[in-house]
Design a protein around this motif. Structure first.
Motif, PDB file in Angstrom:
ATOM      1  N   UNK A 135       0.828  -1.208   0.000  1.00 35.01           N
ATOM      2  CA  UNK A 135       0.000   0.000   0.000  1.00 35.01           C
ATOM      3  C   UNK A 135       0.862   1.257   0.000  1.00 35.01           C
ATOM      4  N   UNK A 136       0.404   2.324  -0.670  1.00 33.70           N
ATOM      5  CA  UNK A 136       1.118   3.602  -0.587  1.00 33.70           C
ATOM      6  C   UNK A 136       1.082   4.129   0.842  1.00 33.70           C
ATOM      7  N   UNK A 137       2.005   5.012   1.155  1.00 29.57           N
ATOM      8  CA  UNK A 137       2.025   5.606   2.480  1.00 29.57           C
ATOM      9  C   UNK A 137       0.807   6.476   2.741  1.00 29.57           C
ATOM     10  N   UNK A 138       0.338   6.476   3.985  1.00 31.68           N
ATOM     11  CA  UNK A 138      -0.810   7.291   4.372  1.00 31.68           C
ATOM     12  C   UNK A 138      -0.687   7.596   5.861  1.00 31.68           C
ATOM     13  N   UNK A 139      -1.593   8.456   6.363  1.00 30.73           N
ATOM     14  CA  UNK A 139      -1.537   8.846   7.764  1.00 30.73           C
ATOM     15  C   UNK A 139      -2.440   7.992   8.635  1.00 30.73           C
ATOM     16  N   UNK A 140      -3.735   7.891   8.272  1.00 31.83           N
ATOM     17  CA  UNK A 140      -4.651   7.114   9.107  1.00 31.83           C
ATOM     18  C   UNK A 140      -5.845   6.630   8.288  1.00 31.83           C
ATOM     19  N   UNK A 141      -6.515   5.605   8.792  1.00 28.09           N
ATOM     20  CA  UNK A 141      -7.749   5.091   8.202  1.00 28.09           C
ATOM     21  C   UNK A 141      -8.908   5.950   8.699  1.00 28.09           C
ATOM     22  N   UNK A 142      -9.719   6.465   7.759  1.00 30.52           N
ATOM     23  CA  UNK A 142     -10.824   7.341   8.164  1.00 30.52           C
ATOM     24  C   UNK A 142     -12.193   6.718   7.913  1.00 30.52           C
ATOM     25  N   UNK A 143     -12.263   5.609   7.147  1.00 21.78           N
ATOM     26  CA  UNK A 143     -13.537   4.964   6.880  1.00 21.78           C
ATOM     27  C   UNK A 143     -13.255   3.575   6.315  1.00 21.78           C
ATOM     28  N   UNK A 144     -14.194   2.634   6.535  1.00 20.61           N
ATOM     29  CA  UNK A 144     -14.043   1.297   5.967  1.00 20.61           C
ATOM     30  C   UNK A 144     -15.389   0.815   5.436  1.00 20.61           C
ATOM     31  N   UNK A 145     -15.323  -0.105   4.485  1.00 19.70           N
ATOM     32  CA  UNK A 145     -16.531  -0.762   3.994  1.00 19.70           C
ATOM     33  C   UNK A 145     -16.137  -2.086   3.370  1.00 19.70           C
ATOM     34  N   UNK A 146     -17.130  -2.905   3.048  1.00 14.51           N
ATOM     35  CA  UNK A 146     -16.917  -4.151   2.316  1.00 14.51           C
ATOM     36  C   UNK A 146     -17.720  -4.056   1.029  1.00 14.51           C
ATOM     37  N   UNK A 147     -17.063  -4.269  -0.112  1.00 12.43           N
ATOM     38  CA  UNK A 147     -17.723  -4.116  -1.409  1.00 12.43           C
ATOM     39  C   UNK A 147     -17.205  -5.181  -2.368  1.00 12.43           C
ATOM     40  N   UNK A 148     -18.122  -5.935  -2.972  1.00  9.06           N
ATOM     41  CA  UNK A 148     -17.731  -6.948  -3.945  1.00  9.06           C
ATOM     42  C   UNK A 148     -16.801  -7.995  -3.385  1.00  9.06           C
ATOM     43  N   UNK A 149     -16.954  -8.320  -2.121  1.00 11.56           N
ATOM     44  CA  UNK A 149     -16.094  -9.316  -1.506  1.00 11.56           C
ATOM     45  C   UNK A 149     -14.735  -8.794  -1.096  1.00 11.56           C
ATOM     46  N   UNK A 150     -14.512  -7.478  -1.271  1.00 14.35           N
ATOM     47  CA  UNK A 150     -13.237  -6.880  -0.903  1.00 14.35           C
ATOM     48  C   UNK A 150     -13.420  -5.922   0.265  1.00 14.35           C
ATOM     49  N   UNK A 151     -12.406  -5.832   1.091  1.00 18.37           N
ATOM     50  CA  UNK A 151     -12.348  -4.806   2.107  1.00 18.37           C
ATOM     51  C   UNK A 151     -11.827  -3.518   1.472  1.00 18.37           C
ATOM     52  N   UNK A 152     -12.424  -2.405   1.863  1.00 14.29           N
ATOM     53  CA  UNK A 152     -11.997  -1.104   1.341  1.00 14.29           C
ATOM     54  C   UNK A 152     -11.730  -0.183   2.521  1.00 14.29           C
ATOM     55  N   UNK A 153     -10.534   0.367   2.566  1.00 16.57           N
ATOM     56  CA  UNK A 153     -10.169   1.325   3.605  1.00 16.57           C
ATOM     57  C   UNK A 153      -9.905   2.672   2.954  1.00 16.57           C
ATOM     58  N   UNK A 154     -10.682   3.681   3.364  1.00 20.97           N
ATOM     59  CA  UNK A 154     -10.421   5.045   2.921  1.00 20.97           C
ATOM     60  C   UNK A 154      -9.432   5.653   3.912  1.00 20.97           C
ATOM     61  N   UNK A 155      -8.378   6.245   3.393  1.00 19.05           N
ATOM     62  CA  UNK A 155      -7.319   6.770   4.249  1.00 19.05           C
ATOM     63  C   UNK A 155      -7.071   8.238   3.937  1.00 19.05           C
ATOM     64  N   UNK A 156      -6.389   8.904   4.858  1.00 17.14           N
ATOM     65  CA  UNK A 156      -6.000  10.296   4.642  1.00 17.14           C
ATOM     66  C   UNK A 156      -4.485  10.422   4.702  1.00 17.14           C
ATOM     67  N   UNK A 157      -4.016  11.532   4.174  1.00 15.86           N
ATOM     68  CA  UNK A 157      -2.582  11.827   4.195  1.00 15.86           C
ATOM     69  C   UNK A 157      -1.742  11.010   3.233  1.00 15.86           C
ATOM     70  N   UNK A 158      -2.056  10.959   1.928  1.00 19.66           N
ATOM     71  CA  UNK A 158      -3.125  11.646   1.202  1.00 19.66           C
ATOM     72  C   UNK A 158      -4.417  10.833   1.177  1.00 19.66           C
TER      73      UNK A 158
END
Length: 232
Positions: free
Chosen positions: A129-152
């Motif tokens: 994964x690219x570098x980031x600061x923190x996880x700000x939201x999560x969901x499960x979509x199409x059998x995959x985990x998705x983490x929205x992150x900030x920084x960037x």
């Protein structure tokens, strides 16, 4: 010939954050998952790949040569005749391009190009994964985990301990989809990647790979000749 600068490697700015903050699974779980996919100590990499780019202005096919050492990278794009048409380097702190007409080195300190997560070059090879600061939201979509992150601000989609997609939102949306892993000389690498942004689509398929390459001092600042396909 299509403009390559808007679609290659590290030229995708991750602008803006995502306003919908929900957690389908704990953020610390996402942080642990993404941390497990990091590739500390990944060997240096030199790859020759086939490159295809399509946008509203047409289609370009050629080759990409990429050298990678940690966060540093150097890339050369050439057309079907072998003529170099674009080349950049990131020395870990600043982005530079080589003016192929004059041979002059030009720092790229302004504009959207320096807002990009430069570790995308490493991600498209290592699958980390690219570098980031923190996880700000999560969901499960199409059998995959998705983490929205900030920084960037980015969305990181993963499945079975493998990063599948990285995307950015905001004023300039982009997406990078990663292909499966192939066995390299010393470590697995992502065999292909598709980058999409602003009506452009770029596909890279690695065809020759070296790992554990020793690069000369100054290599990632164009202090010697650009990558030469003949070395393969």
């Amino acid at each position: 010939m299509p403009r390559l600068g808007l679609a290659i490697l590290s030229l995708f700015p991750a602008l803006g954050l995502f306003s919908c903050v929900t957690f389908a699974f704990p953020p610390q779980e996402a942080t642990g998952d993404l941390g497990a996919m990091a590739k500390p100590g990944y060997p240096t990499f030199r790859g020759l790949g086939q490159l295809t780019m399509e946008n509203l202005r047409g289609k370009f096919t050629g080759a990409i040569l990429l050298a990678l050492d940690g966060e540093r990278f150097r890339v050369e794009i050439s057309d079907k005749t072998g003529r170099t048409v674009r080349t950049w380097a990131w020395n870990g702190a600043r982005l530079m391009r080589l003016n192929l007409s004059t041979g002059a080195k030009e720092w790229m300190d302004e504009g959207f190009m320096n807002k990009a997560p430069m570790s995308l070059a490493r991600t498209m090879v290592t699958g980390a994964p690219p570098g980031y600061t923190k996880v700000i939201s999560t969901k499960v979509s199409g059998g995959m985990k998705v983490a929205w992150v900030s920084g960037p601000g980015m969305g990181l989609s993963y499945q079975a301990e493998r990063l599948v997609k990285v995307e950015g939102g905001g004023a300039f949306s982009w997406e990078m989809a990663l292909g499966p892993f192939s066995d390299g000389p010393t470590a697995p690498y992502v065999e292909s990647a598709t980058l999409s942004a602003a009506g452009s689509r770029l596909f890279v398929q690695w065809i020759r790979v070296e790992q554990g390459v020793k690069f000369a001092p100054g290599f990632f600042m164009f202090e010697e000749d650009v990558l030469d396909p003949e070395q393969w």
